[in-house]
Design a protein around this motif. Sequence first.
Motif, PDB file in Angstrom:
ATOM      1  N   MET A 229       0.829  -1.206   0.000  1.00 58.77           N
ATOM      2  CA  MET A 229       0.000   0.000   0.000  1.00 58.77           C
ATOM      3  C   MET A 229       0.862   1.253   0.000  1.00 58.77           C
ATOM      4  SD  MET A 229      -2.874  -0.943   2.879  1.00 58.77           S
ATOM      5  CE  MET A 229      -3.104   0.783   3.262  1.00 58.77           C
ATOM      6  N   GLU A 230       1.895   1.238   0.842  1.00 58.59           N
ATOM      7  CA  GLU A 230       2.738   2.426   0.978  1.00 58.59           C
ATOM      8  C   GLU A 230       3.491   2.735  -0.303  1.00 58.59           C
ATOM      9  OE1 GLU A 230       5.111   1.656   4.420  1.00 58.59           O
ATOM     10  OE2 GLU A 230       3.534   2.294   5.811  1.00 58.59           O
ATOM     11  N   THR A 231       3.884   1.696  -1.038  1.00 53.82           N
ATOM     12  CA  THR A 231       4.575   1.946  -2.314  1.00 53.82           C
ATOM     13  C   THR A 231       3.625   2.587  -3.324  1.00 53.82           C
ATOM     14  OG1 THR A 231       4.078  -0.219  -3.318  1.00 53.82           O
ATOM     15  CG2 THR A 231       6.060  -0.066  -1.924  1.00 53.82           C
ATOM     16  N   LYS A 232       2.322   2.439  -3.109  1.00 52.09           N
ATOM     17  CA  LYS A 232       1.324   2.999  -4.025  1.00 52.09           C
ATOM     18  C   LYS A 232       0.659   4.265  -3.462  1.00 52.09           C
ATOM     19  CE  LYS A 232       2.088  -0.297  -6.902  1.00 52.09           C
ATOM     20  NZ  LYS A 232       2.826  -0.007  -8.157  1.00 52.09           N
ATOM     21  N   GLY A 233       1.230   4.786  -2.372  1.00 46.50           N
ATOM     22  CA  GLY A 233       0.750   6.065  -1.853  1.00 46.50           C
ATOM     23  C   GLY A 233      -0.354   5.996  -0.820  1.00 46.50           C
ATOM     24  N   TYR A 234      -0.684   4.800  -0.339  1.00 45.61           N
ATOM     25  CA  TYR A 234      -1.722   4.661   0.679  1.00 45.61           C
ATOM     26  C   TYR A 234      -1.092   4.492   2.063  1.00 45.61           C
ATOM     27  CZ  TYR A 234      -5.123   3.900  -3.068  1.00 45.61           C
ATOM     28  OH  TYR A 234      -5.925   4.042  -4.167  1.00 45.61           O
ATOM     29  N   ARG A 235      -1.863   4.826   3.074  1.00 45.65           N
ATOM     30  CA  ARG A 235      -1.448   4.630   4.463  1.00 45.65           C
ATOM     31  C   ARG A 235      -2.547   3.870   5.196  1.00 45.65           C
ATOM     32  NH1 ARG A 235       2.405   5.663   2.348  1.00 45.65           N
ATOM     33  NH2 ARG A 235       3.987   7.263   2.727  1.00 45.65           N
ATOM     34  N   GLY A 236      -2.152   3.139   6.231  1.00 46.09           N
ATOM     35  CA  GLY A 236      -3.150   2.399   6.997  1.00 46.09           C
ATOM     36  C   GLY A 236      -2.631   2.037   8.371  1.00 46.09           C
ATOM     37  N   ASP A 237      -3.530   1.590   9.227  1.00 52.64           N
ATOM     38  CA  ASP A 237      -3.185   1.130  10.566  1.00 52.64           C
ATOM     39  C   ASP A 237      -3.411  -0.376  10.654  1.00 52.64           C
ATOM     40  OD1 ASP A 237      -2.642   3.693  11.857  1.00 52.64           O
ATOM     41  OD2 ASP A 237      -4.783   4.087  11.595  1.00 52.64           O
ATOM     42  N   ILE A 238      -2.720  -1.004  11.603  1.00 50.51           N
ATOM     43  CA  ILE A 238      -2.898  -2.422  11.876  1.00 50.51           C
ATOM     44  C   ILE A 238      -3.436  -2.573  13.297  1.00 50.51           C
ATOM     45  CG2 ILE A 238      -1.802  -4.697  12.048  1.00 50.51           C
ATOM     46  CD1 ILE A 238       0.404  -3.713  10.214  1.00 50.51           C
ATOM     47  N   TYR A 239      -4.393  -3.464  13.454  1.00 45.13           N
ATOM     48  CA  TYR A 239      -4.943  -3.794  14.773  1.00 45.13           C
ATOM     49  C   TYR A 239      -4.821  -5.310  14.920  1.00 45.13           C
ATOM     50  CZ  TYR A 239      -8.444  -3.760  18.611  1.00 45.13           C
ATOM     51  OH  TYR A 239      -9.108  -3.892  19.808  1.00 45.13           O
ATOM     52  N   ASP A 240      -3.938  -5.748  15.808  1.00 43.13           N
ATOM     53  CA  ASP A 240      -3.651  -7.177  15.970  1.00 43.13           C
ATOM     54  C   ASP A 240      -4.653  -7.804  16.940  1.00 43.13           C
ATOM     55  OD1 ASP A 240      -2.593  -9.691  16.047  1.00 43.13           O
ATOM     56  OD2 ASP A 240      -0.591  -9.094  16.695  1.00 43.13           O
ATOM     57  N   ILE A 241      -5.869  -7.977  16.456  1.00 41.84           N
ATOM     58  CA  ILE A 241      -6.945  -8.492  17.299  1.00 41.84           C
ATOM     59  C   ILE A 241      -6.655  -9.919  17.755  1.00 41.84           C
ATOM     60  CG2 ILE A 241      -9.412  -9.060  17.387  1.00 41.84           C
ATOM     61  CD1 ILE A 241      -9.886  -6.851  15.327  1.00 41.84           C
ATOM     62  N   ASN A 242      -6.040 -10.721  16.885  1.00 43.83           N
ATOM     63  CA  ASN A 242      -5.795 -12.119  17.235  1.00 43.83           C
ATOM     64  C   ASN A 242      -4.944 -12.254  18.492  1.00 43.83           C
ATOM     65  OD1 ASN A 242      -5.732 -15.009  16.918  1.00 43.83           O
ATOM     66  ND2 ASN A 242      -3.635 -14.768  16.184  1.00 43.83           N
ATOM     67  N   ASN A 243      -3.867 -11.497  18.585  1.00 44.17           N
ATOM     68  CA  ASN A 243      -2.983 -11.639  19.735  1.00 44.17           C
ATOM     69  C   ASN A 243      -3.439 -10.834  20.945  1.00 44.17           C
ATOM     70  OD1 ASN A 243      -1.012 -13.474  18.663  1.00 44.17           O
ATOM     71  ND2 ASN A 243      -0.269 -11.817  17.377  1.00 44.17           N
ATOM     72  N   LEU A 244      -4.163  -9.745  20.726  1.00 39.48           N
ATOM     73  CA  LEU A 244      -4.649  -8.937  21.849  1.00 39.48           C
ATOM     74  C   LEU A 244      -5.885  -9.546  22.507  1.00 39.48           C
ATOM     75  CD1 LEU A 244      -4.206  -5.338  20.410  1.00 39.48           C
ATOM     76  CD2 LEU A 244      -2.967  -6.344  22.332  1.00 39.48           C
ATOM     77  N   ARG A 245      -6.715 -10.229  21.743  1.00 34.20           N
ATOM     78  CA  ARG A 245      -7.928 -10.875  22.260  1.00 34.20           C
ATOM     79  C   ARG A 245      -8.851  -9.915  23.027  1.00 34.20           C
ATOM     80  NH1 ARG A 245      -7.988 -16.559  20.868  1.00 34.20           N
ATOM     81  NH2 ARG A 245      -6.414 -16.496  19.247  1.00 34.20           N
TER      82      ARG A 245
END
Length: 209
Positions: A38-54
């Motif tokens: 995404m970043e190479t194409k000019g987009y930005r985003g966030d990650i939410y690690d729901i699996n490990n945070l539970r």
Amino acid sequence: MKVLLCSVPYGTLEESLRPLTTFKFIRPIGITRLIDWMETKGYRGDIYDINNLRPSDEELIKVFKKINPTIVGLSATLTHCYPNVKRITKLLRQLFPDIWIVVGGHIASSANVILKRTETDICIAGDGEIPWVKFLDYAKSHAKHQQLNYEELGKIKGLAYYDSNDVLKVSYGEQLPASELKHVDYEKLRAALFDKGDMIYDYFPKVKD
């Protein structure tokens, strides 16, 4: 657009609310590759690690409201993630009726079920980097999930969706060349754990000797 990528817990709903033991931690590598591309194409985003945070439903709602996404991508490994795909997409749709909800990972091989039984709008079949970015390009001019332009969607290889005749359309997209793949950026994974960033060390087994 505000893009959020989430890992999906596996197992029953009851199991997914219990903290993971260290040896069960899973590094969400696929998500970091989507973010990198995404970043190479000019987009930005966030990650939410729901699996490990539970997190509980209340915690999920709090984070979702804080981020206020317009597109959410859920990374679900296998069919044992289905209960949480259903749970998380339902919460998202209740909070944000107009957002796009996209599901990828191996569970997309059951796109017929995911698209009919959950609040998912689109599934990504196969490698996700290239079709995901092409879908983001599409979403720029189709801000609401009700605005399905089947002609335009049909041009994106790697998506699964139901068309205007309620027929399942599935295609597989291009694979990203190995030369384009980057090493994992663990700072992004630390950020995905929010205020519990030190849990990142639980991704790795301890060295005894």
